[in-house]
Design a protein around this motif. Structure first.
Motif, PDB file in Angstrom:
ATOM      1  N   LEU A   1       0.631  -1.640  -0.329  1.00  0.00           N
ATOM      2  CA  LEU A   1       0.375  -0.115   0.302  1.00  0.00           C
ATOM      3  C   LEU A   1       0.882   1.200   0.150  1.00  0.00           C
ATOM      4  O   LEU A   1       0.543   2.261  -0.899  1.00  0.00           O
ATOM      5  CB  LEU A   1      -0.940   0.212   1.244  1.00  0.00           C
ATOM      6  N   VAL A   2       2.359   0.967   1.002  1.00  0.00           N
ATOM      7  CA  VAL A   2       2.253   2.035   0.840  1.00  0.00           C
ATOM      8  C   VAL A   2       4.659   1.985   0.109  1.00  0.00           C
ATOM      9  O   VAL A   2       5.185   2.005   0.835  1.00  0.00           O
ATOM     10  CB  VAL A   2       3.147   2.924   2.721  1.00  0.00           C
ATOM     11  N   PRO A   3       4.416   2.205  -0.701  1.00  0.00           N
ATOM     12  CA  PRO A   3       6.190   1.440  -1.354  1.00  0.00           C
ATOM     13  C   PRO A   3       7.409   1.956  -1.193  1.00  0.00           C
ATOM     14  O   PRO A   3       7.960   1.394  -1.550  1.00  0.00           O
ATOM     15  CB  PRO A   3       5.675   1.157  -3.055  1.00  0.00           C
ATOM     16  N   GLY A   4       6.862   3.427  -1.076  1.00  0.00           N
ATOM     17  CA  GLY A   4       8.065   4.243  -0.643  1.00  0.00           C
ATOM     18  C   GLY A   4       8.884   4.475  -2.147  1.00  0.00           C
ATOM     19  O   GLY A   4       8.645   3.941  -3.012  1.00  0.00           O
ATOM     20  N   SER A   5      10.153   4.983  -1.568  1.00  0.00           N
ATOM     21  CA  SER A   5      11.193   5.425  -2.439  1.00  0.00           C
ATOM     22  C   SER A   5      12.076   3.951  -2.421  1.00  0.00           C
ATOM     23  O   SER A   5      12.599   3.257  -1.803  1.00  0.00           O
ATOM     24  CB  SER A   5      12.214   6.234  -1.908  1.00  0.00           C
ATOM     25  N   THR A   6      12.442   3.841  -3.728  1.00  0.00           N
ATOM     26  CA  THR A   6      13.489   3.030  -4.011  1.00  0.00           C
ATOM     27  C   THR A   6      15.223   3.254  -4.686  1.00  0.00           C
ATOM     28  O   THR A   6      14.589   4.934  -5.056  1.00  0.00           O
ATOM     29  CB  THR A   6      13.673   1.911  -4.450  1.00  0.00           C
ATOM     30  N   GLU A   7      16.210   3.230  -4.345  1.00  0.00           N
ATOM     31  CA  GLU A   7      17.253   3.889  -5.450  1.00  0.00           C
ATOM     32  C   GLU A   7      17.208   3.680  -6.566  1.00  0.00           C
ATOM     33  O   GLU A   7      16.415   2.630  -6.775  1.00  0.00           O
ATOM     34  CB  GLU A   7      18.550   3.276  -4.378  1.00  0.00           C
ATOM     35  N   GLU A   8      17.879   4.328  -7.170  1.00  0.00           N
ATOM     36  CA  GLU A   8      17.790   4.300  -9.164  1.00  0.00           C
ATOM     37  C   GLU A   8      18.753   2.501  -8.797  1.00  0.00           C
ATOM     38  O   GLU A   8      19.819   2.398  -8.239  1.00  0.00           O
ATOM     39  CB  GLU A   8      19.310   4.938  -9.654  1.00  0.00           C
ATOM     40  N   TRP A   9      18.120   1.597  -9.690  1.00  0.00           N
ATOM     41  CA  TRP A   9      18.675   0.705  -9.981  1.00  0.00           C
ATOM     42  C   TRP A   9      20.005   0.767 -11.633  1.00  0.00           C
ATOM     43  O   TRP A   9      19.800   1.852 -12.170  1.00  0.00           O
ATOM     44  CB  TRP A   9      17.968  -0.714 -10.340  1.00  0.00           C
ATOM     45  N   PRO A  10      20.769  -0.085 -11.500  1.00  0.00           N
ATOM     46  CA  PRO A  10      21.946  -0.687 -12.134  1.00  0.00           C
ATOM     47  C   PRO A  10      21.793  -0.555 -13.569  1.00  0.00           C
ATOM     48  O   PRO A  10      20.130  -1.397 -14.041  1.00  0.00           O
ATOM     49  CB  PRO A  10      22.863  -1.280 -11.895  1.00  0.00           C
ATOM     50  N   GLY A  11      22.061  -0.102 -14.719  1.00  0.00           N
ATOM     51  CA  GLY A  11      21.456  -0.479 -15.930  1.00  0.00           C
ATOM     52  C   GLY A  11      22.528  -1.708 -16.439  1.00  0.00           C
ATOM     53  O   GLY A  11      22.687  -1.978 -15.514  1.00  0.00           O
ATOM     54  N   GLN A  12      22.335  -1.529 -18.041  1.00  0.00           N
ATOM     55  CA  GLN A  12      22.827  -2.812 -18.294  1.00  0.00           C
ATOM     56  C   GLN A  12      24.195  -3.521 -17.984  1.00  0.00           C
ATOM     57  O   GLN A  12      24.551  -4.643 -17.973  1.00  0.00           O
ATOM     58  CB  GLN A  12      22.430  -3.229 -19.857  1.00  0.00           C
ATOM     59  N   GLU A  13      25.217  -2.200 -18.562  1.00  0.00           N
ATOM     60  CA  GLU A  13      26.398  -2.846 -17.944  1.00  0.00           C
ATOM     61  C   GLU A  13      26.691  -3.248 -16.571  1.00  0.00           C
ATOM     62  O   GLU A  13      27.126  -3.904 -15.860  1.00  0.00           O
ATOM     63  CB  GLU A  13      27.155  -1.366 -17.826  1.00  0.00           C
ATOM     64  N   GLY A  14      25.748  -2.986 -15.657  1.00  0.00           N
ATOM     65  CA  GLY A  14      26.202  -2.379 -14.169  1.00  0.00           C
ATOM     66  C   GLY A  14      25.670  -3.887 -13.873  1.00  0.00           C
ATOM     67  O   GLY A  14      26.964  -4.713 -12.865  1.00  0.00           O
ATOM     68  N   ARG A  15      24.801  -4.539 -14.323  1.00  0.00           N
ATOM     69  CA  ARG A  15      24.431  -5.913 -13.904  1.00  0.00           C
ATOM     70  C   ARG A  15      24.863  -6.976 -14.055  1.00  0.00           C
ATOM     71  O   ARG A  15      25.183  -7.711 -13.876  1.00  0.00           O
ATOM     72  CB  ARG A  15      22.875  -6.059 -14.580  1.00  0.00           C
ATOM     73  N   ILE A  16      25.838  -6.471 -15.992  1.00  0.00           N
ATOM     74  CA  ILE A  16      26.442  -7.261 -15.916  1.00  0.00           C
ATOM     75  C   ILE A  16      27.690  -7.664 -15.389  1.00  0.00           C
ATOM     76  O   ILE A  16      28.745  -9.028 -14.780  1.00  0.00           O
ATOM     77  CB  ILE A  16      26.899  -7.319 -17.804  1.00  0.00           C
ATOM     78  N   ALA A  17      27.951  -5.836 -14.669  1.00  0.00           N
ATOM     79  CA  ALA A  17      29.089  -6.272 -14.118  1.00  0.00           C
ATOM     80  C   ALA A  17      29.104  -7.336 -12.482  1.00  0.00           C
ATOM     81  O   ALA A  17      30.023  -7.987 -12.061  1.00  0.00           O
ATOM     82  CB  ALA A  17      29.539  -4.960 -13.629  1.00  0.00           C
ATOM     83  N   ALA A  18      28.046  -6.530 -11.844  1.00  0.00           N
ATOM     84  CA  ALA A  18      27.516  -7.326 -11.263  1.00  0.00           C
ATOM     85  C   ALA A  18      27.555  -9.057 -11.220  1.00  0.00           C
ATOM     86  O   ALA A  18      27.884  -9.738 -10.292  1.00  0.00           O
ATOM     87  CB  ALA A  18      26.000  -7.137 -10.186  1.00  0.00           C
ATOM     88  N   LEU A  19      26.914  -9.499 -12.653  1.00  0.00           N
ATOM     89  CA  LEU A  19      26.572 -10.864 -12.616  1.00  0.00           C
ATOM     90  C   LEU A  19      27.860 -11.803 -12.926  1.00  0.00           C
ATOM     91  O   LEU A  19      28.366 -12.135 -12.457  1.00  0.00           O
ATOM     92  CB  LEU A  19      25.534 -11.197 -13.643  1.00  0.00           C
ATOM     93  N   THR A  20      28.273 -10.958 -13.267  1.00  0.00           N
ATOM     94  CA  THR A  20      29.817 -11.798 -13.355  1.00  0.00           C
ATOM     95  C   THR A  20      30.878 -11.814 -12.281  1.00  0.00           C
ATOM     96  O   THR A  20      31.837 -12.923 -12.562  1.00  0.00           O
ATOM     97  CB  THR A  20      31.428 -10.545 -13.833  1.00  0.00           C
ATOM     98  N   PHE A  21      30.675 -10.579 -11.481  1.00  0.00           N
ATOM     99  CA  PHE A  21      31.434 -11.063 -10.478  1.00  0.00           C
ATOM    100  C   PHE A  21      30.910 -11.910  -9.515  1.00  0.00           C
ATOM    101  O   PHE A  21      31.093 -12.774  -9.043  1.00  0.00           O
ATOM    102  CB  PHE A  21      31.192  -9.596  -9.497  1.00  0.00           C
TER     103      PHE A  21
END
Lengths: 152, 503
Positions: A64-84
Motif C-alpha cells: 500500500l505504501v511502497p515508499g522510495s527505492t534507489e536507482e537501479w543499475p543499467g545493463q552494464e552494471g548488471r553484467i558487472a554484478a553478474l560477472t562478479f
C-alpha cells in the motif's frame, strides 16, 4: 506523478508481492515441520507461523505504501554484478578441486579487472593476494584451506 | 568484602613477565579481532594448549587469554569501520556509524573515537567488576527463561528508535531477521526447521555468515555499481584525531552503553552482540534528535563500542563467581581454569586471590596498554583506505570468503554468504536498513527459546512472564521506553503550539 516515482512505486510493489509470496511459502513449510514431541505448548511451528502472519501483514502494508527505492543499475552494471557473482561462485566451488591459491588467483584477478586494473596489474594483484591470504590463514594462523593438486 | 585480592593481584599483574604476556596478548587479540575469520573464541582456543604446555603459571595463562579476549574486542572495530566487514559479532553495530565516517574521510577519527570509547567501556566495567562481581552474581541466577524473554521484549522495544521515515521497512527487516533464526535444529523439540535436508543448514545460519553477507558482499556489489557508473573514487583520509570536546561529548553515551553492556554481559547466553545492539538502539532513542545516527554520528559509534567491551568484561562475572560462562569465549576460559584444577565460585576470590586479583588487575593494565597501542596506529590503519580500489576490494572479498570458510570449512556456507549478500544488496536498493535484520537475528533466537522454555516450565501458563519482580521491572522499562518518547514529543508539540501566535 513523475515517471521515476511511478517506477519506484512499481518496484516497491513487486518487492512487497515477493515478500507476501515468501510469507505464504514460509508459513506453509512452517506448518509442515515434523516433530515427535514438544515440552512446550507452542511447539516448533508456533513461532514460524506467527512470523509468517507478521510478514504477510507487513508485506500488505508495504504494497500500500511502497515508499522510495534507489536507482537501479543499467545493463552494464548488471553484467558487472553478474560477472562478479558467477566468477565468485565458480571459484568458491572450484576451491576444493583446484586448491585455494589458484582459485583465489582467478577471483582476485577478475575483481581487480572489474575495478579498473589493467591485465598486468590485475594478474600481479591476483597472484600477490592469493599468496598473501594463503600464507596468513594457512601456515601462519593454522587454518585449514583447500588443497589442490599443487598442494595449496 | 575485602579487596586484598586486588592489591595482591596488582603485584602479580605488574610483574615484568606478566606485563609482557599482557602486552603480547593485547597485540595478538587486536590482530585476531580485526580478522573476521578468527574471532576471540578461536584465538583463545588456539592459545590455550600453548599456554598450558609452556608451563605458564595459572595467573599468567589467564592474563594472556584475557588480554587476547579484550584485545579482540578492541580489534573487531578496525575492519568494521574501514571495510564494513565486522571483525567479530560485537563489532556489527560499530559499522553502522563507523563506516559512513570512514567513507567521508574520517577513518582516523572514527578509529580513535572507537578506541577511546572502548577504553571508557572497558575501564568502567573493570571497576564495576572489582567492586560488584560477587553482589552481581545473583543477577545471573535470578534470570530464568521468563526474565530473559521479557529482557528481549525490552530489547525489541528499544528498536523503536530504528524506525525512520519508512517504518514498514524497519519492521519488515526485523521480521526477516527473526525468520532467519528459525532455520536449523530447534533445540526445544529436536525438530529440523527449514533445512530442506541440507546438512549445512542443520545448525542454522551462523551470525558471521549473515553479517558478512549483508554488510560486506552487498557493499562490494554497490561499489561495483558505482565503479561502472564512474562515481567510485578512492577515499580521502584526513589525519584528524577527535578534539577534546568530542572526547568529552562521547563520555555520557559511553557511560550509558557501559551500564547496558556490563549488565547484559553478566547474563549468561546474551553476549556482546546483544549488548552492542541494545546500547545502540537505546542511545539512538535518547540522543538522535537530528537524525544523524547511521550517517556517521560519533555517539552512534561510541555507544556500541563501549557496550561491547563492557559486555566482554561483564561475562567474567558469572564465570568467576558461579562457574557459569557468560559468553562462548569465557566458556573456553572456564576450560582453562579447569585445566589448572581451579574451581570457580564465590570462594575463588578468597581461595585464589592472586589469580582473580591478577586477572582483574591485568584488565586495568590491559585497557591502558590497548589505548596506548591503538591510538598511534589509528593513522596507519586508516591509510589502508588509500589503496586503489582494485587492491582493496579484492581484499575485502577474500577476507569475507576466508572469514566464513576457515570458520566452518564449508563451501556451502560461503555460497550462502554470497546468497545473503545478493538479498542484502536488493534490500539496500529498495531502501531497507541492514541493522534491523541483524537485530532481529541477534535477539530472535534468545527470545523464542526462552519464551517456549518459560511456557514449558509453567505448563502453558502465561502468568509466568509477570511472576517475578525482575520481570515486572523489565516490563515497565519496555513500556516506558516506547511511551515516554511519544509523550515527550506530544508535550513538546503542545508547547510549540501554545507558543505560536494566533494567525
Amino acid at each position: 506523478m513523475s515517471d521515476l516515482a511511478q517506477r519506484q512505486r512499481r518496484i516497491g510493489r513487486i518487492a512487497a508481492g515477493v515478500l507476501m509470496a515468501f510469507a505464504v511459502f514460509y508459513g506453509t513449510f512452517g506448518l509442515m515441520i515434523e516433530y515427535s514431541f514438544s515440552s512446550d505448548p507452542i511447539g516448533p511451528r508456533g513461532f514460524p507461523a506467527g512470523l509468517a502472519v507478521a510478514l504477510f501483514g507487513l508485506g500488505a502494508w508495504y504494497w500500500l505504501v511502497p515508499g522510495s527505492t534507489e536507482e537501479w543499475p543499467g545493463q552494464e552494471g548488471r553484467i558487472a554484478a553478474l560477472t562478479f557473482l558467477v566468477v565468485s561462485a565458480a571459484c568458491v566451488l572450484a576451491m576444493d578441486w583446484i586448491g585455494f591459491v589458484p582459485a583465489m588467483l582467478v577471483l582476485m584477478t577478475v575483481i581487480a579487472r572489474l575495478f579498473g586494473a589493467n591485465w598486468t596489474l590485475a594478474l600481479v594483484n591476483g597472484a600477490g593476494q592469493a599468496l598473501l591470504w594463503w600464507l596468513m590463514f594457512g601456515p601462519l594462523l593454522g587454518g585449514t584451506l583447500p588443497k589442490g593438486p599443487l598442494g595449496f | 568484602m575485602s579487596f586484598d585480592f586486588l592489591w595482591q593481584g596488582m603485584g602479580v599483574a605488574l610483574l615484568p613477565q606478566n606485563l609482557l604476556i599482557g602486552l603480547i596478548g593485547c597485540f595478538l587479540g587486536t590482530i585476531i579481532g580485526c580478522l573476521p575469520a578468527i574471532g576471540p573464541i578461536n584465538g583463545i582456543a588456539l592459545l590455550l594448549p600453548i599456554a598450558y604446555t609452556s608451563g605458564l603459571p595459572p595467573e599468567s595463562a589467564l592474563i594472556l587469554l584475557a588480554a587476547v579476549y579484550y584485545g579482540a574486542e578492541y580489534g573487531g572495530r578496525i575492519s568494521s569501520i574501514l571495510l564494513n566487514v565486522p571483525g567479530d559479532a560485537g563489532a556489527v553495530m560499530t559499522a553502522v556509524d563507523g563506516y559512513p565516517m570512514a567513507r567521508r574521510g574520517e577513518a582516523a577519527k572514527a578509529l580513535a573515537i572507537s578506541g577511546i570509547s572502548s577504553f571508557y567501556g572497558g575501564m568502567i566495567a573493570v571497576v564495576a567488576m572489582t567492586f560488584l562481581a560477587v553482589p552481581l552474581s545473583w543477577l545471573a541466577i535470578k534470570f530464568g527463561p521468563a526474565e530473559y524473554f521479557v529482557l528481549m521484549v525490552f530489547a525489541f522495544a528499544t528498536l523503536g528508535s530504528m524506525v525512520g521515515h519508512e517504518p514498514v521497512k524497519t519492521l519488515l527487516g526485523c521480521v526477516l531477521g527473526l525468520m532467519l533464526t528459525t532455520i536449523g535444529l530447534d533445540a526445544t523439540s529436536g525438530a529440523y526447521r527449514f533445512t530442506f535436508d541440507q546438512p549445512e543448514l542443520h545448525d542454522g545460519i551462523e551470525f558471521i555468515i549473515l553479517v558478512i553477507g549483508l554488510f560486506s558482499i552487498s557493499e562490494v556489489l554497490l561499489m561495483l555499481e558505482s565503479q561502472v557508473k564512474g562515481t567510485l573514487k578512492p577515499l580521502a583520509v584526513t589525519g584528524s584525531y577527535p578534539s577534546w570536546a568530542e572526547i568529552r561529548y562521547i563520555w555520557w553515551p559511553s557511560v550509558r552503553a557501559t551500564v547496558i553492556g556490563f549488565v547484559i554481559g553478566v547474563l549468561p547466553g546474551t553476549g556482546a552482540s546483544v549488548a552492542s545492539a541494545v546500547s545502540y538502539t537505546t542511545e539512538k532513542r535518547i540522543s538522535d534528535k537530528d537524525g544523524t545516527f547511521g550517517k556517521g554520528d560519533i555517539r552512534g559509534l561510541a555507544a556500541p563500542e563501549a557496550a561491547n567491551n563492557a559486555a566482554a568484561t561483564g561475562a567474567f562475572v558469572p564465570m568467576l563467581t558461579l562457574g557459569v560462562p557468560g559468553s562462548g569465549t569465557t566458556a573456553v576460559m572456564l576450560g582453562a581454569l579447569m585445566l589448572y584444577n581451579i574451581q570457580p565460585g564465590p570462594q575463588l576470590f578468597v581461595e585464589q586471590p592472586k589469580l582473580v586479583g591478577g586477572l582483574i588487575a591485568s584488565m586495568y593494565i590491559g585497557n591502558i596498554l590497548l589505548l596506548i597501542m591503538n591510538l598511534p596506529m589509528v593513522k596507519l590503519f586508516a591509510r589502508m583506505l588509500l589503496m586503489p580500489n582494485w587492491i582493496l576490494i579484492p581484499g575485502i572479498t577474500a577476507l569475507s570468503i576466508l572469514g566464513v570458510y576457515t570458520a566452518y570449512s564449508s563451501v556451502m556456507s560461503v555460497l550462502i554468504m554470497f546468497g545473503i549478500g545478493i538479498v542484502g544488496y536488493l534490500l539496500r536498493k529498495l531502501g531497507f536498513d541492514m541493522a534491523p535484520i541483524v537485530l532481529g537475528f541477534v535477539l530472535g533466537k534468545v527470545m523464542e527459546v526462552n519464551f517456549r522454555n518459560a511456557l514449558a516450565l509453567s505448563g502453558g501458563e502465561f502468568g509466568i512472564f509477570f511472576s517475578s519482580t525482575l520481570s515486572i521491572i523489565l516490563w515497565i522499562m519496555a513500556i516506558a521506553i516506547v511511551l515516554v518518547p511519544i509523550w515527550l514529543r506530544r508535550r513538546q508539540a503542545a508547547r510549540n503550539r501554545a507558543g505560536q501566535p494566533a494567525a
